[in-house]
Design a protein around this motif. Structure first.
Motif, PDB file in Angstrom:
ATOM      1  N   ALA A 177       0.828  -1.205   0.000  1.00  0.00           N
ATOM      2  CA  ALA A 177       0.000   0.000   0.000  1.00  0.00           C
ATOM      3  C   ALA A 177       0.858   1.249   0.000  1.00  0.00           C
ATOM      4  O   ALA A 177       2.030   1.231   0.411  1.00  0.00           O
ATOM      5  N   ALA A 178       0.239   2.350  -0.437  1.00  0.00           N
ATOM      6  CA  ALA A 178       0.845   3.676  -0.360  1.00  0.00           C
ATOM      7  C   ALA A 178      -0.162   4.619   0.287  1.00  0.00           C
ATOM      8  O   ALA A 178      -1.308   4.711  -0.159  1.00  0.00           O
ATOM      9  N   GLU A 179       0.272   5.302   1.349  1.00  0.00           N
ATOM     10  CA  GLU A 179      -0.608   6.193   2.103  1.00  0.00           C
ATOM     11  C   GLU A 179       0.244   7.257   2.796  1.00  0.00           C
ATOM     12  O   GLU A 179       1.173   6.909   3.548  1.00  0.00           O
ATOM     13  N   ILE A 180      -0.066   8.531   2.552  1.00  0.00           N
ATOM     14  CA  ILE A 180       0.756   9.604   3.120  1.00  0.00           C
ATOM     15  C   ILE A 180       0.551   9.753   4.632  1.00  0.00           C
ATOM     16  O   ILE A 180       1.435  10.240   5.321  1.00  0.00           O
ATOM     17  N   ASN A 181      -0.585   9.322   5.143  1.00  0.00           N
ATOM     18  CA  ASN A 181      -0.867   9.421   6.572  1.00  0.00           C
ATOM     19  C   ASN A 181      -0.269   8.216   7.286  1.00  0.00           C
ATOM     20  O   ASN A 181      -0.873   7.138   7.332  1.00  0.00           O
ATOM     21  N   ASP A 182       0.902   8.407   7.865  1.00  0.00           N
ATOM     22  CA  ASP A 182       1.583   7.249   8.473  1.00  0.00           C
ATOM     23  C   ASP A 182       0.921   6.785   9.766  1.00  0.00           C
ATOM     24  O   ASP A 182       1.289   5.740  10.312  1.00  0.00           O
ATOM     25  N   ASN A 183      -0.087   7.507  10.236  1.00  0.00           N
ATOM     26  CA  ASN A 183      -0.803   7.071  11.435  1.00  0.00           C
ATOM     27  C   ASN A 183      -1.615   5.798  11.204  1.00  0.00           C
ATOM     28  O   ASN A 183      -1.976   5.116  12.178  1.00  0.00           O
TER      29      ASN A 183
END
Length: 315
Positions: A177-183
């Protein structure tokens, strides 16, 4: 009964008292217990989605679950007291889009679209299964054709994207996956995702068979096409951008199979509910109260409330 009415774009929803609706032939009245707050509702509210909303004013809410409290003429197979959710039927006005929907105590539902909620599945999960779950399931299985061993990329781990990632894992896919929100990275990893990146372009080295874009922004769509393997499939689900541009040579030379995926089928909802009933799947969601619906929609639009949101009715 109580209802939240959408009157004007970018204006707060208005809390009103409305008459209790009576079902026509082929309809039931649903005493709502939960209503999913979909990001398409945000699009209606802030004017970024204009193509499908039928009229104003209207009560939004198209992900609904509750208990049947009245049955119209001609309805068979369902009775007062049944726990149900619903699939939109094309021949009937769509609650929350073409007629008043689920941001209220009660709404009317065509009986042809009713689906029983299995034992052990909450109203909140049944509500979000009827759209978010259906959309993710249909994208993974019908549009993306994920089976055991498929190498999968997921762009965007919001409510539907996270559900899509988990469903792809359950289908036997090898999921990244790719997601800018590392939370939310840890949550995805706990569901079986192999690795989560913050940059879409990091997916390129993985030679993925299919990439699902649940964000739908110009940069994510382009990144998906740039990152998919030669002859691979890109499935666009998200509607973050009204329009996008892909260089013709990139698209053609990579022989990309580009597929749009919207909604799903009644059977998709049944399948999602079965997974939920078996304890194999749920959709992580923030639960808000009925009195919080108006503010919650604004918070979603402003990015203060992330992921899937569902309102609990009857509080």
């Amino acid at each position: 009964m109580r209802a939240w009415r959408f009157i004007e774009v970018n204006k707060p929803l208005v809390r009103v008292e409305s008459p209790v609706p009576e079902p026509d032939r082929g309809e039931v009245r649903l005493d709502l217990r939960a209503a999913g707050m979909c990001h398409s509702d945000v699009g209606f509210w802030n004017g970024t989605i204009t193509e499908t909303l039928d009229h104003l004013p209207i009560v939004l809410g198209h992900e609904n679950a509750g208990v049947i409290s009245a049955v119209g003429a001609g309805v068979t197979g369902f009775s007062i007291g049944d726990r149900v959710t619903a699939y939109p039927i094309q021949a009937h006005p769509y609650p929350g889009v073409e007629r008043d929907g689920g941001y209220a105590d009660k709404t009317l539902i065509p009986a042809a679209g009713l689906i029983r909620i299995p034992d052990g599945v909450s109203f909140e999960q049944a509500a979000v299964a009827s759209d978010a779950g259906m959309t993710a399931y249909h994208a993974v299985h019908a549009s993306g054709k994920v089976t055991r061993g498929t190498r999968v990329g997921i762009i965007g781990l919001g409510g539907i994207g996270m559900a899509g990632a988990w469903l792809a894992v359950l289908a036997g896919g090898e999921v990244y996956a790719a997601e800018i929100n590392d939370n939310v990275h840890a949550q995805a990893l706990s569901l079986g995702v192999k690795e989560v990146f913050t940059d879409v372009n990091d997916l390129k080295a993985l030679e993925l068979d299919v990439i699902f874009d649940f964000a739908g922004m110009q940069e994510t769509i382009l990144g998906a096409v740039q990152s998919i393997k030669f002859g691979g499939r890109v499935v666009l689900v998200g509607l973050g951008a009204a329009q996008f541009t892909i260089p013709s040579m990139l698209f053609v030379s990579q022989r990309v199979h580009f597929v749009g995926s919207w909604g799903g089928t009644k059977q998709d909802i049944v399948d999602v509910l079965d997974l939920m009933s078996a304890g194999r799947f749920d959709i992580p969601a923030t639960v808000v109260g009925f009195n919080e619906i108006g503010q919650s929609l604004q918070d979603m639009a402003a990015g203060r409330l992330l992921g899937k949101v569902v309102a609990r009715i009857g509080d």
